[in-house]
Write a protein that holds these residues in place. Structure first.
Motif, mmCIF file in Angstrom:
data_model
loop_
_atom_site.group_PDB
_atom_site.id
_atom_site.type_symbol
_atom_site.label_atom_id
_atom_site.label_comp_id
_atom_site.label_asym_id
_atom_site.label_seq_id
_atom_site.Cartn_x
_atom_site.Cartn_y
_atom_site.Cartn_z
ATOM 1 N N GLU A 31 0.859 -1.183 0.000
ATOM 2 C CA GLU A 31 0.000 0.000 0.000
ATOM 3 C C GLU A 31 0.894 1.231 0.000
ATOM 4 N N ALA A 32 0.471 2.253 -0.700
ATOM 5 C CA ALA A 32 1.284 3.470 -0.762
ATOM 6 C C ALA A 32 0.378 4.693 -0.775
ATOM 7 N N ILE A 33 0.887 5.774 -0.240
ATOM 8 C CA ILE A 33 0.209 7.066 -0.322
ATOM 9 C C ILE A 33 0.674 7.724 -1.614
ATOM 10 N N VAL A 34 -0.259 8.075 -2.473
ATOM 11 C CA VAL A 34 0.076 8.711 -3.746
ATOM 12 C C VAL A 34 -0.533 10.111 -3.755
ATOM 13 N N LEU A 35 0.303 11.100 -4.004
ATOM 14 C CA LEU A 35 -0.126 12.499 -3.990
ATOM 15 C C LEU A 35 -0.091 13.068 -5.398
ATOM 16 N N THR A 36 -1.220 13.554 -5.875
ATOM 17 C CA THR A 36 -1.307 14.155 -7.206
ATOM 18 C C THR A 36 -0.549 15.480 -7.225
ATOM 19 N N VAL A 37 0.176 15.729 -8.312
ATOM 20 C CA VAL A 37 0.939 16.970 -8.471
ATOM 21 C C VAL A 37 0.290 17.791 -9.580
ATOM 22 N N PRO A 38 -0.310 18.921 -9.237
ATOM 23 C CA PRO A 38 -0.939 19.757 -10.266
ATOM 24 C C PRO A 38 0.086 20.257 -11.279
ATOM 25 N N HIS A 39 -0.337 20.375 -12.519
ATOM 26 C CA HIS A 39 0.473 20.916 -13.621
ATOM 27 C C HIS A 39 1.709 20.072 -13.943
ATOM 28 N N SER A 40 1.714 18.826 -13.531
ATOM 29 C CA SER A 40 2.841 17.944 -13.845
ATOM 30 C C SER A 40 2.608 17.297 -15.212
ATOM 31 N N PRO A 41 3.659 16.757 -15.840
ATOM 32 C CA PRO A 41 3.487 16.070 -17.125
ATOM 33 C C PRO A 41 2.552 14.867 -16.982
ATOM 34 N N ALA A 42 1.867 14.524 -18.051
ATOM 35 C CA ALA A 42 0.905 13.413 -18.011
ATOM 36 C C ALA A 42 1.566 12.088 -17.639
ATOM 37 N N TYR A 43 2.837 11.912 -17.991
ATOM 38 C CA TYR A 43 3.514 10.656 -17.680
ATOM 39 C C TYR A 43 3.980 10.570 -16.221
ATOM 40 N N CYS A 44 3.942 11.681 -15.490
ATOM 41 C CA CYS A 44 4.357 11.700 -14.084
ATOM 42 C C CYS A 44 3.345 12.509 -13.278
ATOM 43 N N PRO A 45 2.138 11.977 -13.093
ATOM 44 C CA PRO A 45 1.063 12.761 -12.484
ATOM 45 C C PRO A 45 1.093 12.869 -10.963
ATOM 46 N N ALA A 46 2.009 12.145 -10.311
ATOM 47 C CA ALA A 46 1.963 12.099 -8.852
ATOM 48 C C ALA A 46 3.340 11.787 -8.268
#
Length: 66
Positions: A31-46
């Motif tokens: 299990e992992a905590i995944v944090l979305t990054v606004p305005h990041s490239p589509a290939y690296c969204p979090a």
């Protein structure tokens, strides 16, 4: 001389396959905590926090087939 390679083969929904060698694997997380990054490239969204660091979450189909 024969050498054996030990790796995990990862396949996504688009039938892309990636091999991850066991010598490259540091830790397996169920299990992992995944944090979305606004305005990041589509290939690296979090990113994912791990041991005081932020690791990029790579979406490989978007990286290889933009």
């Amino acid at each position: 001389m024969t050498t054996a390679a030990h790796a995990w083969i990862l396949t996504d929904n688009a039938d892309h396959s990636l091999a991850v060698a066991n010598v490259e694997m540091v830790e397996y997380l169920s299990e992992a905590i995944v944090l979305t990054v606004p305005h990041s490239p589509a290939y690296c969204p979090a990113v994912m926090p791990w041991r005081g660091r932020l690791l990029p979450v790579i979406h490989y189909p978007r990286l290889f087939d933009p």
